[in-house]
Every structure is written in structure tokens, then in C-alpha cells.
Design a protein around this motif. Sequence first.
Motif, PDB file in Angstrom:
ATOM      1  N   LEU A  55     -13.174  11.467  30.774  1.00 60.55           N
ATOM      2  CA  LEU A  55     -14.147  12.156  31.611  1.00 60.55           C
ATOM      3  C   LEU A  55     -14.887  13.236  30.827  1.00 60.55           C
ATOM      4  N   SER A  56     -14.149  13.964  29.972  1.00 64.53           N
ATOM      5  CA  SER A  56     -14.801  15.001  29.162  1.00 64.53           C
ATOM      6  C   SER A  56     -15.794  14.395  28.190  1.00 64.53           C
ATOM      7  N   ARG A  57     -15.478  13.194  27.629  1.00 66.35           N
ATOM      8  CA  ARG A  57     -16.417  12.539  26.716  1.00 66.35           C
ATOM      9  C   ARG A  57     -17.708  12.154  27.433  1.00 66.35           C
ATOM     10  N   LYS A  58     -17.567  11.654  28.668  1.00 67.11           N
ATOM     11  CA  LYS A  58     -18.748  11.280  29.438  1.00 67.11           C
ATOM     12  C   LYS A  58     -19.593  12.506  29.774  1.00 67.11           C
ATOM     13  N   ILE A  59     -18.908  13.618  30.103  1.00 65.15           N
ATOM     14  CA  ILE A  59     -19.635  14.849  30.419  1.00 65.15           C
ATOM     15  C   ILE A  59     -20.449  15.319  29.215  1.00 65.15           C
ATOM     16  N   LEU A  60     -19.837  15.263  28.008  1.00 63.09           N
ATOM     17  CA  LEU A  60     -20.549  15.688  26.803  1.00 63.09           C
ATOM     18  C   LEU A  60     -21.730  14.785  26.508  1.00 63.09           C
ATOM     19  N   GLU A  61     -21.577  13.467  26.730  1.00 66.80           N
ATOM     20  CA  GLU A  61     -22.687  12.543  26.480  1.00 66.80           C
ATOM     21  C   GLU A  61     -23.854  12.817  27.436  1.00 66.80           C
ATOM     22  N   GLN A  62     -23.536  13.067  28.707  1.00 65.64           N
ATOM     23  CA  GLN A  62     -24.596  13.373  29.664  1.00 65.64           C
ATOM     24  C   GLN A  62     -25.292  14.687  29.315  1.00 65.64           C
ATOM     25  N   ALA A  63     -24.512  15.677  28.882  1.00 63.43           N
ATOM     26  CA  ALA A  63     -25.122  16.961  28.503  1.00 63.43           C
ATOM     27  C   ALA A  63     -26.023  16.796  27.299  1.00 63.43           C
ATOM     28  N   GLN A  67     -30.045  17.427  27.117  1.00 63.72           N
ATOM     29  CA  GLN A  67     -30.622  18.331  26.123  1.00 63.72           C
ATOM     30  C   GLN A  67     -31.768  17.668  25.373  1.00 63.72           C
ATOM     31  N   GLU A  68     -31.595  16.360  25.037  1.00 70.12           N
ATOM     32  CA  GLU A  68     -32.658  15.638  24.346  1.00 70.12           C
ATOM     33  C   GLU A  68     -33.896  15.495  25.232  1.00 70.12           C
ATOM     34  N   GLU A  69     -33.685  15.248  26.536  1.00 70.51           N
ATOM     35  CA  GLU A  69     -34.816  15.138  27.439  1.00 70.51           C
ATOM     36  C   GLU A  69     -35.579  16.461  27.545  1.00 70.51           C
ATOM     37  N   LEU A  70     -34.822  17.588  27.567  1.00 68.35           N
ATOM     38  CA  LEU A  70     -35.477  18.892  27.631  1.00 68.35           C
ATOM     39  C   LEU A  70     -36.289  19.156  26.378  1.00 68.35           C
ATOM     40  N   GLU A  71     -35.739  18.773  25.205  1.00 69.05           N
ATOM     41  CA  GLU A  71     -36.467  18.984  23.956  1.00 69.05           C
ATOM     42  C   GLU A  71     -37.738  18.152  23.914  1.00 69.05           C
ATOM     43  N   GLU A  72     -37.673  16.930  24.449  1.00 68.83           N
ATOM     44  CA  GLU A  72     -38.861  16.073  24.453  1.00 68.83           C
ATOM     45  C   GLU A  72     -39.927  16.629  25.393  1.00 68.83           C
ATOM     46  N   GLU A  73     -39.501  17.175  26.528  1.00 71.41           N
ATOM     47  CA  GLU A  73     -40.452  17.713  27.486  1.00 71.41           C
ATOM     48  C   GLU A  73     -41.137  18.966  26.978  1.00 71.41           C
ATOM     49  N   HIS A  74     -40.470  19.718  26.107  1.00 79.43           N
ATOM     50  CA  HIS A  74     -41.016  20.997  25.622  1.00 79.43           C
ATOM     51  C   HIS A  74     -41.637  20.854  24.245  1.00 79.43           C
ATOM     52  N   GLY A  75     -42.132  19.664  23.916  1.00 74.22           N
ATOM     53  CA  GLY A  75     -42.937  19.539  22.696  1.00 74.22           C
ATOM     54  C   GLY A  75     -42.180  19.107  21.490  1.00 74.22           C
ATOM     55  N   LYS A  84     -34.147  24.501  17.168  1.00 79.62           N
ATOM     56  CA  LYS A  84     -33.548  23.613  18.155  1.00 79.62           C
ATOM     57  C   LYS A  84     -32.924  22.376  17.551  1.00 79.62           C
ATOM     58  N   ARG A  85     -33.256  22.054  16.276  1.00 77.81           N
ATOM     59  CA  ARG A  85     -32.764  20.804  15.728  1.00 77.81           C
ATOM     60  C   ARG A  85     -31.274  20.912  15.433  1.00 77.81           C
ATOM     61  N   ARG A  90     -28.417  11.793  15.433  1.00 77.02           N
ATOM     62  CA  ARG A  90     -28.001  10.409  15.650  1.00 77.02           C
ATOM     63  C   ARG A  90     -29.153   9.667  16.307  1.00 77.02           C
ATOM     64  N   LEU A  91     -29.555   8.578  15.690  1.00 75.39           N
ATOM     65  CA  LEU A  91     -30.620   7.754  16.242  1.00 75.39           C
ATOM     66  C   LEU A  91     -29.996   6.489  16.765  1.00 75.39           C
ATOM     67  N   GLY A  92     -30.070   6.249  18.055  1.00 72.45           N
ATOM     68  CA  GLY A  92     -29.460   5.065  18.648  1.00 72.45           C
ATOM     69  C   GLY A  92     -28.062   5.362  19.120  1.00 72.45           C
ATOM     70  N   HIS A  93     -27.398   4.334  19.655  1.00 72.72           N
ATOM     71  CA  HIS A  93     -26.051   4.492  20.195  1.00 72.72           C
ATOM     72  C   HIS A  93     -25.105   3.517  19.555  1.00 72.72           C
ATOM     73  N   GLY A  94     -25.130   3.461  18.218  1.00 72.75           N
ATOM     74  CA  GLY A  94     -24.128   2.704  17.494  1.00 72.75           C
ATOM     75  C   GLY A  94     -24.239   1.222  17.629  1.00 72.75           C
ATOM     76  N   ALA A  95     -25.442   0.641  17.546  1.00 73.20           N
ATOM     77  CA  ALA A  95     -25.567  -0.812  17.571  1.00 73.20           C
ATOM     78  C   ALA A  95     -24.919  -1.393  16.343  1.00 73.20           C
ATOM     79  N   SER A  96     -24.312  -2.550  16.480  1.00 75.73           N
ATOM     80  CA  SER A  96     -23.566  -3.148  15.391  1.00 75.73           C
ATOM     81  C   SER A  96     -24.488  -3.586  14.282  1.00 75.73           C
ATOM     82  N   ALA A  97     -23.939  -3.702  13.064  1.00 75.36           N
ATOM     83  CA  ALA A  97     -24.737  -4.099  11.920  1.00 75.36           C
ATOM     84  C   ALA A  97     -25.181  -5.535  12.025  1.00 75.36           C
ATOM     85  N   ASP A  98     -24.458  -6.377  12.777  1.00 75.43           N
ATOM     86  CA  ASP A  98     -24.834  -7.779  12.897  1.00 75.43           C
ATOM     87  C   ASP A  98     -26.063  -7.967  13.745  1.00 75.43           C
TER      88      ASP A  98
END
Length: 439
Positions: A55-63, A67-75, A84-85, A90-98
Motif C-alpha cells: 500500500l505504501s508503494r502505491k501511495i508513493l507512485e500516486q504521489a 507531482q509530475e502532472e503539477l510540474e507539467e501544468e506549471h510550465g 524542481k528537477r 525515470r522515463l517510462g515504467h520499466g518496459a521490457s527490453a524485448d
Amino acid sequence: MGKVKKMKVSKSSGEPDRMLSLADQIVEDKSVRHTGRVKVRKRNENDDEFVDEKLSRKILEQARAQQEELEEEHGAGAGFSKEKRPKTVRLGHGASADADGSESDEEELDEDDGCYENIEISEEDERALERFMSQKPGTRRTLADIIQEKITEKQTEIQSQMSDNASVQMQALDERVVNMYKSIGQILQKYRSGKLPKAFKIIPALRNWEQILYITEPDRWSAAAMYQATRIFASNLNAKMAQRFFNLVLLPRIRDDITEYKRLNFHLYMAVRKSLFKPAAFFKGILLPLCQAGNCTLREAVILSSIIIKISIPMLHSAAAILKIAEMDYTGANSIFMRYLLDKKYALPFRVIDAVVFHFLRFLTDKRELPVLWHQCLLTFMQRYKEDISSEQKESLLELIRVHAHHSITADIRREIVNSKCRDEETGTSHEMPMGFDD
């Protein structure tokens, strides 16, 4: 030692049987009895409550997503601010190399790894550099221009069969295929992170991949989509095909982004880094066309050079790029690219050394006042390769710095030339400067 006899217990009262001896009763009292009762400890209402690990991992992912959505909205679309950087990007969500034939989607960078120095150019410097820019730069051709030409040729029945693998292969497409890739193009316009459609990942394997790519409208992709597309195409296309993608899709997007925002978007910066994993395609598709255009700005040259200096590039590819730049008409951007490539301290062949020397000696008869970039490039060349020039070249360079001098740099250049040992002094042979070079 014999076994300890268990004490008999009365069924009615549960008391030990008094018929046992005193010794047996003492042993029985000291032994620990195993009970089947499970104790349930009652928690007080004031006790702290702990969150489960999942549950804590899911909470951190949602947070993090919020945060990324707020950064995109503010330029943040024009580039992340330094405050802010995050340190780990991390770009993407760990898609496999295949999935796309390339390495993992996640790239961890230090805070300063994706940055370059802020560039401030005075009006006087801009006027000085404009004198060395081409007055008639070549027209920029995009993927849309090439596709439109091919369609026109198809309609007028003038198109001929081309044997070159890099030519655009035009085919009649099913309407359902066209609609599917148009919808994919709409997805790529709003793409931020996550997995890409599988139909997009198979484009490099298609014979008419340029025609399919044109349907998705690459000039309208988001910066994150351009990075993911560069990863896929750089990994799955050969050097000649990747060169066309870099030249027709990536390079115009980079130049437009720098022109509009005066800096390069972080995702596009990472796309250029990824393109350097195909060095031949990078030099032929991005760097050399940018130099040949004659209108490359100082800002564009500094940003791309900051990427070149951080990436390991094979010597032969860099040597070929230096050789081609040395043969081109001079611009300030050419000096920047050549300086950074020379500063990587390669063991260059004598042919490349001679080409760079001849590049500088062409200015013996040039009456224009040369910019500081030219003097800095000459100083870098002498610091790295002063032992690789011949005695004849040494005398010619001394004459050159007497014609074109800089009040704070020429003294260092003269010191490097005078205190160097020429290569013909070691081998006993003299090397003439070549007057021309092959491709």
C-alpha cells in the motif's frame, strides 16, 4: 539417564496424583507444560497503525504521478527548472527490453548530467559570428517534404524503382491501417510516460516505415514521445536508416525547440544522447548536416557539444567527423564542434592532423577579424597534438599567429608551438600537407 516419568493427573480435579513420589512431583512442577491455547493480544486504540508495504508503494507512485502532472501544468514542458528537477529521472515504467529491442526504459542520471551551461550572447558577439555564417543556407527538408514528393511522382507515374535501401518505399495502404496510425499519432501528441502501442514499435521492421511514420505526424509528437521513438528507431534500424530518421525527424525538432525556448527540452536532450549510440548515423544525420547548413547558431552548437563531450565515441567516427568539418567553409559552430572533438584526446591519424592544420592555414590570406572561438580551437589543437605536426607545418603556424593574433590567447599558442617536438624530428621523414581529401 532414564526417562522422566510424567505425573499422573486426576481426571476430576486436575490436581496431581498424590500417589506419586516426592521426587516425581518436584520434577513435574519444574517442567514446562505445552498448552494448545493461542493468546490474542488486544491492541489499544491509541497504538500506532502501520501501512502495509504494498500500500505504501502505491501511495508513493500516486504521489510521484501527481507531482509530475503539477510540474507539467506549471510550465515544465519547456524544460525542467533546476530547482524542481529530481536527481533521478525515470522515463517510462520499466518496459521490457524485448518489447522494442533496446535496453531498459529507466535511465538514472545525476542532477548535472542532463544540464548544460546557460548561454548568454552579447549583440557584439552575434554580429561578429553572423559575418562567418552562410548568406545562402540550404533549404531544410523534412520527412513531410520527401513523402509529398514521392506521392506526386506516384500520381504522375514518373516514379522509378530505386535500388537504394534508404529510399522511401511507397505502397498502397489499407484505410484501416491509415486510421489506426492516425489514432496512434494522436496518442503520441499527448504521451508523457508508459508503454507505447505495439503497432508503433513494429514500424522499424516495415519496408515502407517512412510512409507509415509520416501518417503519425512526427512534428506534433510530445517531447517524451520523441525520446521513446528515438530509442526504438536507433535500436532497430541499421545505420543508414537511422541516419534518415535523425536527419528528417529528430534534427528539425531539436532546432525548432531551441529556437522557440532558447534551450533544449530534457526529453529531446536525452533523445540526442540516445542517438549517439549509433555514432555514424548521428554524425551523418545531425552534426554534419548542421555544419553544412551554414546557419547553425552558437546556442545549438554549445548544447550539442555538451552531449558529445559526455559520451564515449569511437575514434574512427570522430576522426572522420573532424576531417569533414575541416574541409567545410568556416563558421563559429564548426570551431565549437571541432574544439570539443579534439579535446577528447584521441590518437588521431596523421591524415586528420594534416587536414586540421590545413584548415587553419587557409586563413593566412583572410583579412577578416577572426572570432575568439577560432583562436580557442587553435589553442586546443596545439595543446593536444603539438607533437604530431611536421616542422614545415610548425613554421607555417608561427606565421599564421603573426597574421591573426589575440591579445590573451596567441601567447599561449606560440608557447605550445615553440616548445613542441615535431614528428619528423623523431622519424626523420617529412610529411607534406594534403591538398585534398577523399570521402
